[in-house]
Motif scaffolding. Structure first.
Motif, mmCIF file in Angstrom:
data_model
loop_
_atom_site.group_PDB
_atom_site.id
_atom_site.type_symbol
_atom_site.label_atom_id
_atom_site.label_comp_id
_atom_site.label_asym_id
_atom_site.label_seq_id
_atom_site.Cartn_x
_atom_site.Cartn_y
_atom_site.Cartn_z
ATOM 1 N N ASP A 28 0.818 -1.218 0.000
ATOM 2 C CA ASP A 28 0.000 0.000 0.000
ATOM 3 C C ASP A 28 0.846 1.261 0.000
ATOM 4 O OD1 ASP A 28 -2.095 -1.711 0.076
ATOM 5 O OD2 ASP A 28 -2.589 -1.412 2.190
ATOM 6 N N VAL A 29 1.916 1.279 0.795
ATOM 7 C CA VAL A 29 2.685 2.505 0.954
ATOM 8 C C VAL A 29 3.485 2.862 -0.286
ATOM 9 C CG1 VAL A 29 2.843 2.319 3.458
ATOM 10 C CG2 VAL A 29 4.545 1.181 2.035
ATOM 11 N N GLU A 30 3.594 1.939 -1.253
ATOM 12 C CA GLU A 30 4.331 2.222 -2.478
ATOM 13 C C GLU A 30 3.399 2.337 -3.677
ATOM 14 O OE1 GLU A 30 7.371 -0.700 -2.888
ATOM 15 O OE2 GLU A 30 8.479 -0.016 -1.138
ATOM 16 N N GLN A 31 2.107 2.570 -3.410
ATOM 17 C CA GLN A 31 1.146 2.747 -4.485
ATOM 18 C C GLN A 31 0.835 4.226 -4.664
ATOM 19 O OE1 GLN A 31 -2.284 0.372 -3.511
ATOM 20 N NE2 GLN A 31 -1.077 -1.493 -3.211
ATOM 21 N N SER A 32 0.346 4.563 -5.831
ATOM 22 C CA SER A 32 -0.044 5.931 -6.147
ATOM 23 C C SER A 32 -1.492 5.917 -6.605
ATOM 24 C CB SER A 32 0.860 6.507 -7.242
ATOM 25 O OG SER A 32 0.423 7.786 -7.639
ATOM 26 N N ALA A 33 -2.358 6.646 -5.928
ATOM 27 C CA ALA A 33 -3.787 6.683 -6.249
ATOM 28 C C ALA A 33 -4.166 8.086 -6.680
ATOM 29 C CB ALA A 33 -4.621 6.249 -5.045
ATOM 30 N N ALA A 34 -4.969 8.174 -7.736
ATOM 31 C CA ALA A 34 -5.400 9.475 -8.256
ATOM 32 C C ALA A 34 -6.768 9.321 -8.912
ATOM 33 C CB ALA A 34 -4.387 10.028 -9.258
ATOM 34 N N GLU A 35 -7.535 10.401 -8.862
ATOM 35 C CA GLU A 35 -8.831 10.418 -9.537
ATOM 36 C C GLU A 35 -8.622 10.702 -11.018
ATOM 37 O OE1 GLU A 35 -11.964 9.943 -8.446
ATOM 38 O OE2 GLU A 35 -11.376 9.462 -6.394
ATOM 39 N N ALA A 36 -9.319 9.911 -11.858
ATOM 40 C CA ALA A 36 -9.222 10.103 -13.310
ATOM 41 C C ALA A 36 -10.572 9.766 -13.934
ATOM 42 C CB ALA A 36 -8.130 9.216 -13.906
ATOM 43 N N ARG A 37 -10.913 10.492 -14.975
ATOM 44 C CA ARG A 37 -12.157 10.206 -15.698
ATOM 45 C C ARG A 37 -11.860 9.125 -16.744
ATOM 46 N NH1 ARG A 37 -16.272 13.672 -14.695
ATOM 47 N NH2 ARG A 37 -17.383 12.902 -16.540
ATOM 48 N N VAL A 38 -12.513 7.983 -16.567
ATOM 49 C CA VAL A 38 -12.257 6.830 -17.433
ATOM 50 C C VAL A 38 -13.580 6.281 -17.934
ATOM 51 C CG1 VAL A 38 -10.152 6.246 -16.172
ATOM 52 C CG2 VAL A 38 -12.309 5.221 -15.489
ATOM 53 N N PRO A 39 -13.554 5.522 -19.055
ATOM 54 C CA PRO A 39 -14.781 4.866 -19.528
ATOM 55 C C PRO A 39 -15.231 3.794 -18.537
ATOM 56 C CG PRO A 39 -13.130 4.968 -21.258
ATOM 57 C CD PRO A 39 -12.445 5.336 -19.984
ATOM 58 N N VAL A 40 -16.521 3.784 -18.213
ATOM 59 C CA VAL A 40 -17.107 2.832 -17.279
ATOM 60 C C VAL A 40 -18.213 2.080 -18.006
ATOM 61 C CG1 VAL A 40 -18.394 2.558 -15.124
ATOM 62 C CG2 VAL A 40 -16.549 4.253 -15.276
ATOM 63 N N ALA A 41 -18.126 0.742 -18.012
ATOM 64 C CA ALA A 41 -19.159 -0.076 -18.662
ATOM 65 C C ALA A 41 -20.361 -0.225 -17.742
ATOM 66 C CB ALA A 41 -18.589 -1.446 -19.022
ATOM 67 N N LEU A 42 -21.569 -0.235 -18.335
ATOM 68 C CA LEU A 42 -22.817 -0.367 -17.594
ATOM 69 C C LEU A 42 -23.371 -1.770 -17.825
ATOM 70 C CD1 LEU A 42 -24.419 3.101 -18.431
ATOM 71 C CD2 LEU A 42 -22.984 2.493 -16.486
ATOM 72 N N LEU A 43 -23.582 -2.503 -16.738
ATOM 73 C CA LEU A 43 -24.062 -3.881 -16.821
ATOM 74 C C LEU A 43 -25.420 -3.973 -16.150
ATOM 75 C CD1 LEU A 43 -23.477 -6.866 -17.538
ATOM 76 C CD2 LEU A 43 -22.498 -7.100 -15.243
ATOM 77 N N ALA A 44 -26.436 -4.437 -16.903
ATOM 78 C CA ALA A 44 -27.799 -4.565 -16.374
ATOM 79 C C ALA A 44 -27.969 -5.908 -15.661
ATOM 80 C CB ALA A 44 -28.812 -4.436 -17.502
ATOM 81 N N LEU A 45 -28.584 -5.854 -14.481
ATOM 82 C CA LEU A 45 -28.891 -7.057 -13.691
ATOM 83 C C LEU A 45 -30.384 -7.082 -13.377
ATOM 84 C CD1 LEU A 45 -26.114 -7.008 -10.921
ATOM 85 C CD2 LEU A 45 -26.046 -8.240 -13.070
ATOM 86 N N LYS A 46 -30.847 -8.264 -13.017
ATOM 87 C CA LYS A 46 -32.173 -8.405 -12.438
ATOM 88 C C LYS A 46 -32.027 -9.178 -11.141
ATOM 89 C CE LYS A 46 -35.488 -7.922 -16.194
ATOM 90 N NZ LYS A 46 -36.614 -8.557 -16.935
ATOM 91 N N LEU A 47 -32.345 -8.517 -10.036
ATOM 92 C CA LEU A 47 -32.259 -9.124 -8.721
ATOM 93 C C LEU A 47 -33.648 -9.179 -8.124
ATOM 94 C CD1 LEU A 47 -29.132 -7.179 -7.380
ATOM 95 C CD2 LEU A 47 -29.213 -9.556 -8.097
ATOM 96 N N ALA A 48 -34.147 -10.403 -7.883
ATOM 97 C CA ALA A 48 -35.496 -10.607 -7.362
ATOM 98 C C ALA A 48 -36.523 -9.916 -8.253
ATOM 99 C CB ALA A 48 -35.592 -10.107 -5.923
ATOM 100 N N GLY A 49 -36.271 -9.994 -9.557
ATOM 101 C CA GLY A 49 -37.196 -9.425 -10.517
ATOM 102 C C GLY A 49 -37.085 -7.937 -10.697
ATOM 103 N N ARG A 50 -36.174 -7.291 -10.002
ATOM 104 C CA ARG A 50 -36.040 -5.838 -10.110
ATOM 105 C C ARG A 50 -34.746 -5.509 -10.856
ATOM 106 N NH1 ARG A 50 -37.643 -3.654 -4.047
ATOM 107 N NH2 ARG A 50 -39.794 -4.486 -4.017
ATOM 108 N N PRO A 51 -34.812 -4.503 -11.750
ATOM 109 C CA PRO A 51 -33.601 -4.156 -12.519
ATOM 110 C C PRO A 51 -32.581 -3.426 -11.634
ATOM 111 C CG PRO A 51 -35.388 -2.664 -13.059
ATOM 112 C CD PRO A 51 -35.992 -3.707 -12.153
ATOM 113 N N HIS A 52 -31.342 -3.640 -11.962
ATOM 114 C CA HIS A 52 -30.235 -2.980 -11.255
ATOM 115 C C HIS A 52 -29.092 -2.819 -12.252
ATOM 116 C CE1 HIS A 52 -28.015 -1.736 -7.646
ATOM 117 N NE2 HIS A 52 -26.966 -2.332 -8.202
#
Length: 826
Positions: free
Chosen positions: A139-163
């Motif tokens: 962890d102490v040797e990692q570098s974290a930063a906020e970046a705008r990246v493409p995000v895929a959208l995956l449709a689910l159905k949980l107990a008959g409800r969309p998510h």
């Protein structure tokens, strides 16, 4: 000395650390203390490995391992040369490297002792992995930063409800074996439908806030959940970040996914399932050494039970056996001591110190590597021991130690050659300093390891300074183009000025901003010493061989020599308290207000009066910060016979009073604006001062000529010289208004200073940190009381000053009835 990494050459951040250390070392040696200042270099493990991989043009004809070794050897030489060029007073015979044979033996011994104590273990875990470095990255040797990246959208159905799930790393679809839902969710225990993929996955209750995919290859918690429900745990990527997806989940799916890069696999997954994408700010975690986006990988790693090792360190800090400063750094250190987790000490690269162990590939079992030629009892065959638990042949470990584990032995290795204390234990190091950015990386860990090995902290005091920033307060970065390398700093400013400028801005744990005026001010300080040495050399025509009787020192020599000794005492006091800015300020004050005036006088009256004793005393003032200037002064002292003489305190006091009068006359000239060539009359009650007022050198003492009181103006008033109430300056009545105006400004500043000092003294009256904090604040309270007393005395003298000016102004002002505004009102 904290060993610089052989990843590259040195920069001004290293120069600050070395300047801090060298100032302390030289100051102690001036007082006759024997000091070991051991230089060295750190092999830097993964950092050097990454640096060589980036430097594609470096020795491409060599095999990879040999390239790293050649790089390290080359940069060891470069760094050693730069340390010498910086003018450090190191003990070069004690130079170390973290891969020296004796050093490696020490590290191997600690490893075996930790294993015997049960503080070291080997376990298979999912760890952050760099596919470029092909090693785990903590962890102490990692570098974290906020970046705008493409995000895929995956449709689910949980107990008959969309998510809808947002997947920044869409390739995890190929490793998903279930969907985790919060405990009590209606879909728990059922299935989750993925209409776009035409899949169904089991829905498992888990401690999550919102539904997400269960990917055993990415998270340890997901792997435990999958194993608990008897689900498979497929791997997604190999050690190089290439796809391990051999066949799709359905017979008519896409083929040819194996061997794709992570980015190619993402694009192929989006194209295969025709997933929609949007852009979102996402936290991207990268390798802090090479910048590659991290993935995860499961494998056996070595872990040190760091929290258990830090218990004795905390006790030593509470008892005062160990000191960490400044106060802000101590608070941060206590935070790390309380929150540290087990430390992964293994890396999967070839460059470094191999872990001396025999390991089993089927279970966590391991055994220390026996000494060369020793018989192994497992099978009777010295080359093929087996695991006593599962019967699998043990093999030599191929992982190497984390470089921080190796370098944690640095104070142990440095002081091992210094013998032992009365208890038979090796003596600890007295002091270690560096930048505060490696407090946890290095210092907390070396305290844990060293205290375990020796039974007490391996160092008595740790003092950490801030970081070096550019003049705009920004962190130095190659992308910004604001990095100042050590070579550039030395070429532009010289080592004396560079070191002193860095120290002049080194306040507690504050960051150092490289403002141009820092270098300008210290260049002026250095030039005063250089001009004095040149003046002496020019006045004698070169060194005079052999001793001889010195001429009788005049009054100015007594004053200047005592001022040099006082400045040296101030430097010593501030360095002992680790106030490097105040120490350099003492040298600056001496150069500007004593040495410059002395130079002006000697250049007019002749350099023959400069004594050897004075030159050597001035050299001690400069030595901790500007060793080259000090060396010039010592060489100039060879031009003078070496008669011994002591400072006459009474005579030095008299000269100090006259010098104080000259300084005040120069200041008042700027306030009143009267002609510079007009002499200022000086009056004194002390006969010794009055005698000095008639000396031939008096008119040349300052920029404004002085004269005895007999030449005072017919209509004038007197003002006391600050610090010398028995010495007065005669000023014409016409200067009274300007003098009063200046006095009011000074009085306002003094009152503000007194309020600020009183407030700080009140804050330190009842320390909240216990007995140790109270003892640490006692020195600060004593200094604040002394400064407050001086401010009160200055206020009293200033009120007398203004009273005299007010009376003089009353003599020169017309009566109220004759003023134009009064006549108009009448």
């Amino acid at each position: 000395m904290p060993p610089p990494n052989v990843t590259g050459t040195l920069h001004v951040g290293h120069a600050l650390t070395m300047a801090v250390q060298d100032a302390l070392v030289r100051s102690l040696r001036l007082d006759g203390t024997e000091v070991l200042y051991a230089p060295g270099t750190d092999h830097a493990g993964l950092g050097t490995y990454a640096a060589v991989r980036r430097a594609t043009g470096f020795r491409p004809e060599l095999p990879p391992d040999e390239r790293v070794r050649a790089w390290a050897e080359q940069h060891r030489g470069l760094i050693s040369g730069q340390l010498r060029e910086l003018g450090l007073g190191c003990d070069w015979d004690a130079e170390l490297h973290t891969l020296d044979p004796d050093y490696r033996t020490l590290v191997d011994g600690t490893f075996r002792r930790l294993g015997e104590a049960g503080l070291l273990y080997r376990q298979a875990r999912i760890s952050p992995w760099c596919p470029s470095c092909r090693s785990t990255v903590p962890d102490v040797e990692q570098s974290a930063a906020e970046a705008r990246v493409p995000v895929a959208l995956l449709a689910l159905k949980l107990a008959g409800r969309p998510h809808v799930l947002e997947l920044p790393a869409v390739e995890e679809l190929w490793g998903a074996v279930a969907v985790a839902v919060p405990t009590g969710h209606p879909a728990s225990g059922g299935t989750a439908a993925l209409p776009t993929l035409r899949w169904e996955l089991p829905a498992l209750a888990a401690p999550v806030e919102a539904p997400r995919l269960v990917v055993p290859a990415l998270r340890e918690a997901d792997r435990e959940l999958a194993e608990a429900h008897g689900l498979p745990c497929p791997e997604l990527l190999d050690a190089g970040g290439r796809s391990l997806v051999g066949t799709p989940p359905e017979p008519d799916g896409l083929t040819g996914l194996a061997g794709l890069s992570r980015e190619e696999l993402r694009e192929a997954t989006v194209a295969r399932f025709r997933l929609r994408r949007t852009t979102r700010p996402v936290r991207v975690v990268s390798c802090g050494l090479c910048g590659t986006e991290l993935t995860t990988r499961r494998g056996y790693q070595w872990y040190l039970r760091l929290p258990e090792l830090l218990g004795p360190v905390r006790e030593a800090l509470d008892s005062g056996t160990l000191r960490i400063g400044p106060a802000a750094v101590e608070r941060e250190a206590r935070h790390w001591l309380d929150t540290a987790r087990d430390w992964c000490v293994s890396r999967q690269i070839a460059w470094g110190q191999p872990i001396p162990a025999l390991v089993c590939d089927a279970c966590p079992r391991w055994a220390p590597s026996p000494p060369e030629g020793a018989a192994r009892e497992a099978t009777g065959r010295p080359d093929c021991p087996v695991c006593p638990d599962c019967g699998t042949p043990l093999r030599p470990e191929t992982d190497v130690f984390d470089t921080w584990f190796n370098s944690a032995h640095w104070p142990l290795a440095v002081t091992a050659r210094e013998g032992a204390d009365p208890d038979g234990r090796p003596v600890p190091a007295s002091l270690m300093t560096s930048g505060r950015d490696i407090l946890f990386f290095w210092f907390v860990r070396l305290l844990a390891v060293g205290t375990f090995v020796r039974g007490r902290p391996p160092v008595e005091e740790i003092w950490l300074h801030g970081l070096v920033l550019d003049e705009h307060g920004r962190k130095m970065s190659k992308s910004r183009g604001n990095v100042l390398t050590l070579a550039d700093g030395l070429a532009e400013h010289g080592r004396d000025v560079l070191r002193a400028a860095l120290l002049s801005a080194c306040r507690e744990a504050e960051d150092v901003r490289l403002r141009p005026e820092l270098f300008t001010a210290q260049a002026a300080v250095r030039s005063a010493a250089v001009e004095l040495a040149a003046l002496v050399a020019a006045g004698t025509g070169g060194p005079v061989p052999g001793p001889g009787p010195d001429r009788e020192p005049d009054a100015v020599e007594h004053h200047c020599r005592r001022a040099a000794r006082h400045a040296r005492a101030e430097v010593r006091r501030h360095l002992t308290a680790r106030r490097f800015d105040r120490a350099t300020e003492a040298v600056t004050h001496f150069a500007a207000h004593v040495l410059r005036r002395y130079l002006r006088l000697r250049s007019t009256t002749g350099a023959a009066a400069v004594t050897r004793a004075l030159l050597l005393d001035v050299a001690t003032v400069y030595e901790p910060f500007m060793p080259d200037a000090a060396d010039r002064l010592r060489r100039a002292a060879e031009c003078r016979p070496g008669a011994v003489w002591e400072v006459d305190a009474a005579l030095a006091d008299a000269v100090a009073a006259v010098v104080g009068a000259a300084r005040e006359a120069e200041r008042l000239h700027g306030v009143t604006g009267y002609p510079r060539g007009e002499p200022v009359a000086v009056d004194a009650a002390d006969p010794a001062v009055r005698r000095l007022l008639g000396t031939a050198w008096l008119p040349h003492l300052g920029g404004v000529p002085l004269s005895p009181a007999a030449s005072r103006p017919e209509r004038g008033f007197t003002v006391h010289v600050p610090g010398f109430r028995d010495v007065r300056l005669w000023l014409p009545d016409g200067a009274a208004r300007a003098v009063r105006r200046d006095g009011r400004r000074r009085l306002r500043r003094l009152m503000q200073t007194r309020r600020r000092l009183a407030q700080r003294l009140g804050q330190l009256a009842a320390p909240a940190g216990g007995d140790e904090a109270g003892a640490g604040a006692a020195v600060a309270r004593q200094e604040l009381r002394a400064r407050l007393a001086r401010a009160e005395q200055d206020t009293h003298e200033l009120r007398l000053f203004m009273k005299a000016a007010r009376e003089a102004q009353g003599r020169t002002s017309p009566p109220a009835s004759r003023r134009p505004d009064a006549a108009a009102r009448t």
